[in-house]
Design an enzyme around this catalytic site. Structure first.
Site, PDB file in Angstrom:
ATOM      1  N   ILE A  43       4.149  10.042  -0.508  1.00 34.03           N
ATOM      2  CA  ILE A  43       4.614  11.277   0.257  1.00 34.03           C
ATOM      3  C   ILE A  43       4.597  11.167   1.520  1.00 34.03           C
ATOM      4  O   ILE A  43       3.537  11.107   2.368  1.00 34.03           O
ATOM      5  CB  ILE A  43       3.811  12.512  -0.235  1.00 34.03           C
ATOM      6  CG1 ILE A  43       3.588  12.782  -1.866  1.00 34.03           C
ATOM      7  CG2 ILE A  43       4.341  13.900   0.586  1.00 34.03           C
ATOM      8  CD1 ILE A  43       2.754  13.443  -2.028  1.00 34.03           C
ATOM      9  N   GLU A  44       5.830  10.946   2.388  1.00 33.88           N
ATOM     10  CA  GLU A  44       6.116  10.783   3.782  1.00 33.88           C
ATOM     11  C   GLU A  44       5.984  12.081   4.495  1.00 33.88           C
ATOM     12  O   GLU A  44       6.130  13.256   4.130  1.00 33.88           O
ATOM     13  CB  GLU A  44       7.350   9.976   3.878  1.00 33.88           C
ATOM     14  CG  GLU A  44       7.666   8.767   3.312  1.00 33.88           C
ATOM     15  CD  GLU A  44       8.797   8.076   3.537  1.00 33.88           C
ATOM     16  OE1 GLU A  44       8.931   6.873   3.454  1.00 33.88           O
ATOM     17  OE2 GLU A  44       9.734   8.679   4.159  1.00 33.88           O
ATOM     18  N   CYS A  53       0.020   7.141   0.068  1.00 36.36           N
ATOM     19  CA  CYS A  53       0.743   6.071  -0.721  1.00 36.36           C
ATOM     20  C   CYS A  53       0.337   6.678  -2.320  1.00 36.36           C
ATOM     21  O   CYS A  53      -0.531   7.521  -2.591  1.00 36.36           O
ATOM     22  CB  CYS A  53      -0.090   4.875  -0.577  1.00 36.36           C
ATOM     23  SG  CYS A  53       0.181   4.108   0.869  1.00 36.36           S
ATOM     24  N   GLU A  55      -0.624   5.178  -4.985  1.00 34.81           N
ATOM     25  CA  GLU A  55      -1.757   4.577  -5.434  1.00 34.81           C
ATOM     26  C   GLU A  55      -3.016   5.606  -5.243  1.00 34.81           C
ATOM     27  O   GLU A  55      -3.884   6.003  -6.082  1.00 34.81           O
ATOM     28  CB  GLU A  55      -2.134   3.176  -5.186  1.00 34.81           C
ATOM     29  CG  GLU A  55      -1.246   2.282  -5.339  1.00 34.81           C
ATOM     30  CD  GLU A  55       0.009   1.734  -4.155  1.00 34.81           C
ATOM     31  OE1 GLU A  55       0.567   0.813  -4.203  1.00 34.81           O
ATOM     32  OE2 GLU A  55       0.220   2.887  -3.534  1.00 34.81           O
ATOM     33  N   CYS A  90      -1.293  -1.404  -0.557  1.00 32.31           N
ATOM     34  CA  CYS A  90      -1.434  -1.665   0.849  1.00 32.31           C
ATOM     35  C   CYS A  90      -3.069  -1.784   1.128  1.00 32.31           C
ATOM     36  O   CYS A  90      -3.678  -1.514   0.089  1.00 32.31           O
ATOM     37  CB  CYS A  90      -0.868  -0.470   1.830  1.00 32.31           C
ATOM     38  SG  CYS A  90      -2.005   1.058   1.812  1.00 32.31           S
ATOM     39  N   CYS A  93      -5.059   1.145   0.475  1.00 29.67           N
ATOM     40  CA  CYS A  93      -5.194   1.690  -1.127  1.00 29.67           C
ATOM     41  C   CYS A  93      -6.085   0.767  -1.695  1.00 29.67           C
ATOM     42  O   CYS A  93      -6.981   0.875  -2.671  1.00 29.67           O
ATOM     43  CB  CYS A  93      -4.023   1.705  -1.821  1.00 29.67           C
ATOM     44  SG  CYS A  93      -2.735   2.819  -1.266  1.00 29.67           S
TER      45      CYS A  93
END
Length: 138
Positions: A43-44, A53, A55, A90, A93
């Site tokens: 979700i940006e 992110c 995850e 990332c 995460c």
């Protein structure tokens, strides 16, 4: 649930991603030891820092529902929702996963709609900072 079924849930979760800035959609499906599965998508946000992110969304959903023992994670991603290439979790995460998962925790990273590569958390995050380091009794 097998790896292929978990990957299919990650693909479905990807479709819910909110990515108006990058166009890069990611989906994740986290299987708990209890058998429950929690999905997540990225979700940006226009200011980027509050972006989360897929995850972490899946992990936080599971923890908020009382689940903290995980069996396996499947992740897929690609620009405009097309799975293209290997996109591992990332660093943030990976660190969140290290809070709850042992080094041998399997992470399935889809490389296309029908193929994936399986790695362990330790392979993705060697020498992680984990809860054991917080033991202050020494």
């Amino acid at each position: 649930m097998n790896k292929t079924e978990l990957c299919e849930l990650a693909v479905k979760a990807k479709d819910n991603a909110y990515t108006p800035y990058s166009g890069f959609k990611v989906g994740a499906a986290l299987m708990c030891r209890s058998g429950r599965v929690f999905t997540g998508c990225n979700i940006e946000n226009a200011s980027y820092t509050p972006t989360v992110c897929a995850e972490r969304t899946a992990v936080f959903k599971a923890v908020s529902e009382g689940e903290t023992e995980f069996e396996m994670l499947a992740v897929c991603g690609g620009r405009d929702g097309i799975i293209s290439g290997m996109f591992p979790p990332c660093g943030v995460c990976r660190q969140v996963l290290a809070e709850f998962c042992p080094p041998e925790f399997p992470i399935i990273i889809m490389t296309s709609e029908n193929t994936f590569k399986e790695l362990t958390l330790e392979e993705l995050l060697p020498f992680s900072f984990n809860p054991e380091y917080m033991n202050t009794e020494d």
